[in-house]
Design a protein around this motif. Sequence first.
Motif, PDB file in Angstrom:
ATOM      1  N   SER A 186     -27.050  23.184 -19.256  1.00 56.18           N
ATOM      2  CA  SER A 186     -26.342  23.763 -20.408  1.00 56.18           C
ATOM      3  C   SER A 186     -25.440  22.732 -21.071  1.00 56.18           C
ATOM      4  CB  SER A 186     -25.509  24.971 -19.968  1.00 56.18           C
ATOM      5  OG  SER A 186     -26.334  26.027 -19.538  1.00 56.18           O
ATOM      6  N   ALA A 187     -24.759  21.931 -20.251  1.00 56.16           N
ATOM      7  CA  ALA A 187     -23.898  20.877 -20.792  1.00 56.16           C
ATOM      8  C   ALA A 187     -24.732  19.840 -21.538  1.00 56.16           C
ATOM      9  CB  ALA A 187     -23.116  20.224 -19.664  1.00 56.16           C
ATOM     10  N   GLU A 188     -25.902  19.543 -20.999  1.00 55.21           N
ATOM     11  CA  GLU A 188     -26.796  18.601 -21.671  1.00 55.21           C
ATOM     12  C   GLU A 188     -27.212  19.132 -23.039  1.00 55.21           C
ATOM     13  OE1 GLU A 188     -30.858  16.157 -20.479  1.00 55.21           O
ATOM     14  OE2 GLU A 188     -30.601  18.219 -19.771  1.00 55.21           O
ATOM     15  N   ALA A 189     -27.560  20.428 -23.096  1.00 50.97           N
ATOM     16  CA  ALA A 189     -27.949  21.037 -24.374  1.00 50.97           C
ATOM     17  C   ALA A 189     -26.791  21.004 -25.366  1.00 50.97           C
ATOM     18  CB  ALA A 189     -28.409  22.470 -24.140  1.00 50.97           C
ATOM     19  N   LEU A 190     -25.581  21.297 -24.893  1.00 54.29           N
ATOM     20  CA  LEU A 190     -24.413  21.276 -25.777  1.00 54.29           C
ATOM     21  C   LEU A 190     -24.173  19.882 -26.346  1.00 54.29           C
ATOM     22  CD1 LEU A 190     -21.522  23.497 -24.353  1.00 54.29           C
ATOM     23  CD2 LEU A 190     -22.884  23.819 -26.415  1.00 54.29           C
ATOM     24  N   THR A 191     -24.354  18.859 -25.535  1.00 50.32           N
ATOM     25  CA  THR A 191     -24.160  17.482 -26.005  1.00 50.32           C
ATOM     26  C   THR A 191     -25.138  17.159 -27.135  1.00 50.32           C
ATOM     27  OG1 THR A 191     -23.380  16.757 -23.834  1.00 50.32           O
ATOM     28  CG2 THR A 191     -24.211  15.061 -25.324  1.00 50.32           C
ATOM     29  N   ILE A 192     -26.363  17.615 -26.980  1.00 44.27           N
ATOM     30  CA  ILE A 192     -27.375  17.377 -28.020  1.00 44.27           C
ATOM     31  C   ILE A 192     -27.018  18.122 -29.301  1.00 44.27           C
ATOM     32  CG2 ILE A 192     -29.796  17.767 -28.646  1.00 44.27           C
ATOM     33  CD1 ILE A 192     -30.440  17.340 -25.638  1.00 44.27           C
ATOM     34  N   ILE A 193     -26.595  19.376 -29.158  1.00 43.22           N
ATOM     35  CA  ILE A 193     -26.239  20.163 -30.343  1.00 43.22           C
ATOM     36  C   ILE A 193     -25.019  19.568 -31.042  1.00 43.22           C
ATOM     37  CG2 ILE A 193     -25.471  22.438 -31.143  1.00 43.22           C
ATOM     38  CD1 ILE A 193     -27.145  23.646 -28.843  1.00 43.22           C
ATOM     39  N   ILE A 199     -33.845  13.802 -33.026  1.00 48.43           N
ATOM     40  CA  ILE A 199     -33.067  14.438 -31.957  1.00 48.43           C
ATOM     41  C   ILE A 199     -33.656  15.797 -31.617  1.00 48.43           C
ATOM     42  CG2 ILE A 199     -30.818  15.430 -31.366  1.00 48.43           C
ATOM     43  CD1 ILE A 199     -29.537  13.256 -33.109  1.00 48.43           C
ATOM     44  N   LEU A 200     -33.998  16.560 -32.635  1.00 49.65           N
ATOM     45  CA  LEU A 200     -34.546  17.897 -32.430  1.00 49.65           C
ATOM     46  C   LEU A 200     -35.920  17.847 -31.770  1.00 49.65           C
ATOM     47  CD1 LEU A 200     -33.336  19.469 -35.764  1.00 49.65           C
ATOM     48  CD2 LEU A 200     -32.831  20.361 -33.483  1.00 49.65           C
ATOM     49  N   GLU A 201     -36.729  16.894 -32.144  1.00 47.89           N
ATOM     50  CA  GLU A 201     -38.058  16.768 -31.538  1.00 47.89           C
ATOM     51  C   GLU A 201     -37.937  16.505 -30.036  1.00 47.89           C
ATOM     52  OE1 GLU A 201     -39.759  13.707 -33.919  1.00 47.89           O
ATOM     53  OE2 GLU A 201     -40.541  15.111 -35.441  1.00 47.89           O
ATOM     54  N   LYS A 202     -37.027  15.625 -29.652  1.00 47.33           N
ATOM     55  CA  LYS A 202     -36.808  15.345 -28.224  1.00 47.33           C
ATOM     56  C   LYS A 202     -36.196  16.559 -27.520  1.00 47.33           C
ATOM     57  CE  LYS A 202     -36.190  10.358 -28.872  1.00 47.33           C
ATOM     58  NZ  LYS A 202     -35.254   9.197 -28.780  1.00 47.33           N
ATOM     59  N   PHE A 203     -35.318  17.272 -28.214  1.00 49.51           N
ATOM     60  CA  PHE A 203     -34.680  18.448 -27.646  1.00 49.51           C
ATOM     61  C   PHE A 203     -35.706  19.528 -27.337  1.00 49.51           C
ATOM     62  CE2 PHE A 203     -31.351  22.004 -28.424  1.00 49.51           C
ATOM     63  CZ  PHE A 203     -31.029  22.031 -27.078  1.00 49.51           C
ATOM     64  N   LYS A 204     -36.658  19.700 -28.216  1.00 50.13           N
ATOM     65  CA  LYS A 204     -37.687  20.724 -28.004  1.00 50.13           C
ATOM     66  C   LYS A 204     -38.528  20.389 -26.770  1.00 50.13           C
ATOM     67  CE  LYS A 204     -41.322  23.330 -30.361  1.00 50.13           C
ATOM     68  NZ  LYS A 204     -42.114  23.481 -31.609  1.00 50.13           N
ATOM     69  N   VAL A 205     -38.878  19.124 -26.617  1.00 47.86           N
ATOM     70  CA  VAL A 205     -39.639  18.707 -25.432  1.00 47.86           C
ATOM     71  C   VAL A 205     -38.839  18.982 -24.173  1.00 47.86           C
ATOM     72  CG1 VAL A 205     -40.627  16.716 -24.207  1.00 47.86           C
ATOM     73  CG2 VAL A 205     -40.954  16.952 -26.683  1.00 47.86           C
ATOM     74  N   LEU A 206     -37.546  18.680 -24.211  1.00 47.05           N
ATOM     75  CA  LEU A 206     -36.669  18.900 -23.057  1.00 47.05           C
ATOM     76  C   LEU A 206     -36.578  20.379 -22.706  1.00 47.05           C
ATOM     77  CD1 LEU A 206     -34.619  17.646 -21.045  1.00 47.05           C
ATOM     78  CD2 LEU A 206     -32.849  18.085 -22.769  1.00 47.05           C
ATOM     79  N   LEU A 207     -36.414  21.228 -23.714  1.00 53.75           N
ATOM     80  CA  LEU A 207     -36.308  22.668 -23.476  1.00 53.75           C
ATOM     81  C   LEU A 207     -37.589  23.232 -22.883  1.00 53.75           C
ATOM     82  CD1 LEU A 207     -34.427  23.831 -26.713  1.00 53.75           C
ATOM     83  CD2 LEU A 207     -33.484  23.604 -24.405  1.00 53.75           C
ATOM     84  N   LYS A 208     -38.724  22.733 -23.328  1.00 54.05           N
ATOM     85  CA  LYS A 208     -40.000  23.199 -22.777  1.00 54.05           C
ATOM     86  C   LYS A 208     -40.138  22.802 -21.307  1.00 54.05           C
ATOM     87  CE  LYS A 208     -42.830  23.559 -26.949  1.00 54.05           C
ATOM     88  NZ  LYS A 208     -44.033  23.066 -27.662  1.00 54.05           N
ATOM     89  N   GLU A 209     -39.611  21.635 -20.958  1.00 51.06           N
ATOM     90  CA  GLU A 209     -39.627  21.213 -19.559  1.00 51.06           C
ATOM     91  C   GLU A 209     -38.704  22.090 -18.728  1.00 51.06           C
ATOM     92  OE1 GLU A 209     -41.539  18.881 -18.004  1.00 51.06           O
ATOM     93  OE2 GLU A 209     -42.604  18.886 -19.934  1.00 51.06           O
ATOM     94  N   HIS A 210     -37.526  22.408 -19.277  1.00 53.82           N
ATOM     95  CA  HIS A 210     -36.586  23.287 -18.570  1.00 53.82           C
ATOM     96  C   HIS A 210     -37.202  24.667 -18.345  1.00 53.82           C
ATOM     97  CE1 HIS A 210     -33.685  20.244 -18.723  1.00 53.82           C
ATOM     98  NE2 HIS A 210     -32.951  20.629 -19.764  1.00 53.82           N
ATOM     99  N   LYS A 211     -37.915  25.138 -19.332  1.00 52.74           N
ATOM    100  CA  LYS A 211     -38.479  26.489 -19.265  1.00 52.74           C
ATOM    101  C   LYS A 211     -39.436  26.646 -18.086  1.00 52.74           C
ATOM    102  CE  LYS A 211     -40.776  29.991 -22.117  1.00 52.74           C
ATOM    103  NZ  LYS A 211     -41.449  30.266 -23.407  1.00 52.74           N
ATOM    104  N   LYS A 212     -40.064  25.565 -17.675  1.00 51.72           N
ATOM    105  CA  LYS A 212     -41.028  25.624 -16.578  1.00 51.72           C
ATOM    106  C   LYS A 212     -40.360  25.860 -15.227  1.00 51.72           C
ATOM    107  CE  LYS A 212     -44.192  22.346 -18.839  1.00 51.72           C
ATOM    108  NZ  LYS A 212     -44.811  20.982 -18.734  1.00 51.72           N
ATOM    109  N   VAL A 213     -39.083  25.534 -15.102  1.00 49.65           N
ATOM    110  CA  VAL A 213     -38.444  25.547 -13.783  1.00 49.65           C
ATOM    111  C   VAL A 213     -37.261  26.507 -13.675  1.00 49.65           C
ATOM    112  CG1 VAL A 213     -39.170  23.196 -13.291  1.00 49.65           C
ATOM    113  CG2 VAL A 213     -36.973  23.581 -14.419  1.00 49.65           C
ATOM    114  N   ILE A 214     -36.933  27.228 -14.753  1.00 46.96           N
ATOM    115  CA  ILE A 214     -35.799  28.146 -14.685  1.00 46.96           C
ATOM    116  C   ILE A 214     -36.280  29.587 -14.756  1.00 46.96           C
ATOM    117  CG2 ILE A 214     -34.120  26.531 -15.650  1.00 46.96           C
ATOM    118  CD1 ILE A 214     -34.529  27.728 -18.353  1.00 46.96           C
TER     119      ILE A 214
END
Length: 341
Positions: free
Chosen positions: A173-180, A211-226
């Motif tokens: 969550s902190a990582e996502a906030l830093t990106i936003i 930034i958004l393109e990388k963020f979307k890839v990151l979120l999709k990776e998170h979605k697999k494990v949460i």
Amino acid sequence: MEEMANLLAHIIVSKYQDHLPLYRQSQMWERFEVDLGRATMSRWILQIGDLLSPLKELLRSEILKETYVRADETRAQVLKECDRKAQTQSYMWVYMTGSSSHHAISYEYTPTRKGENAKEFLKGFKGYLHTDGYGGYKALAQSQDITAVGCWAHARRKFADIIKSTGNTTGKSAEALTIIRSLYKIEKDAKEAQYPPDKIQKLRQEKAKPILEKFKVLLKEHKKVIVPKSPLGQAVGYVLRQWGPLTEYLNDGRLDIDNNMAGRAIRPFAVGRKNWLFMGNVKGAHASAVIYSLIETCKANGVNAFDYFRYVLANINSTPENNYSHLLPWNLKYSLSNLHQ
């Protein structure tokens, strides 16, 4: 007539801008040995709502002329609904111009939160509609020539709430906030540099889009494990589901990164609601919508609401209806500013 207009303007502004319920105003008048009861003031407010309702319709017309509109909604409590069996929670909606030279704001009371309400208000509108992720707006965008624009403030809040509740400042969550935050830093730089819309769009394409393109890839990776129904899973799911509207702001420099302006426009109603708790009946709710529309439009255009209402209430009966547009706040701004000089 002028004295009565001053009194009515005082009552209106005290209730709808200063959030003083009518029973408290009545108590204050008693200190001056003035018998001004709550029922009398309530009746006056209903009459003012009827009298000024054409001005609210003009505000709606101004909003529908735009190609960029904002909307938001909040719950409202009305004691005497037309049909309480069908609905237990009413709503107050706010619509406003997005980027015009003057700001028009219109409140709208409805007994439900159905998307049909927004569809009816925005009938004929074509352009960008900036909202949160409520599905009623999504359906509207799909049925009309409307492009949905999402709100990064809503997305950011979901991650911020997780940090607040867990105290974990180093996780996903902190990582996502830093990106936003980095996206908002780009907006801040553009604002401070006073960039025009075309230059803002170019800046976003160059800096925010990667930034958004990388963020979307990151979120999709998170979605697999949460866990999907966990707070983090819901936050990630929200952003991915809203990805199209959330990234629409990249394509037009007039668009904001969030819908905070609409949130600020409807917040006075939420604050007032804590003091007066409910509206007595449907007619009172409609009158409140009229008055809030004009007060918030005054504030958005730098017009003193008390001066505005005392002028309009003293002059509307002598103004031809086809000239009512002259009574809109931005058209009176200059003349009202001279009252105290």
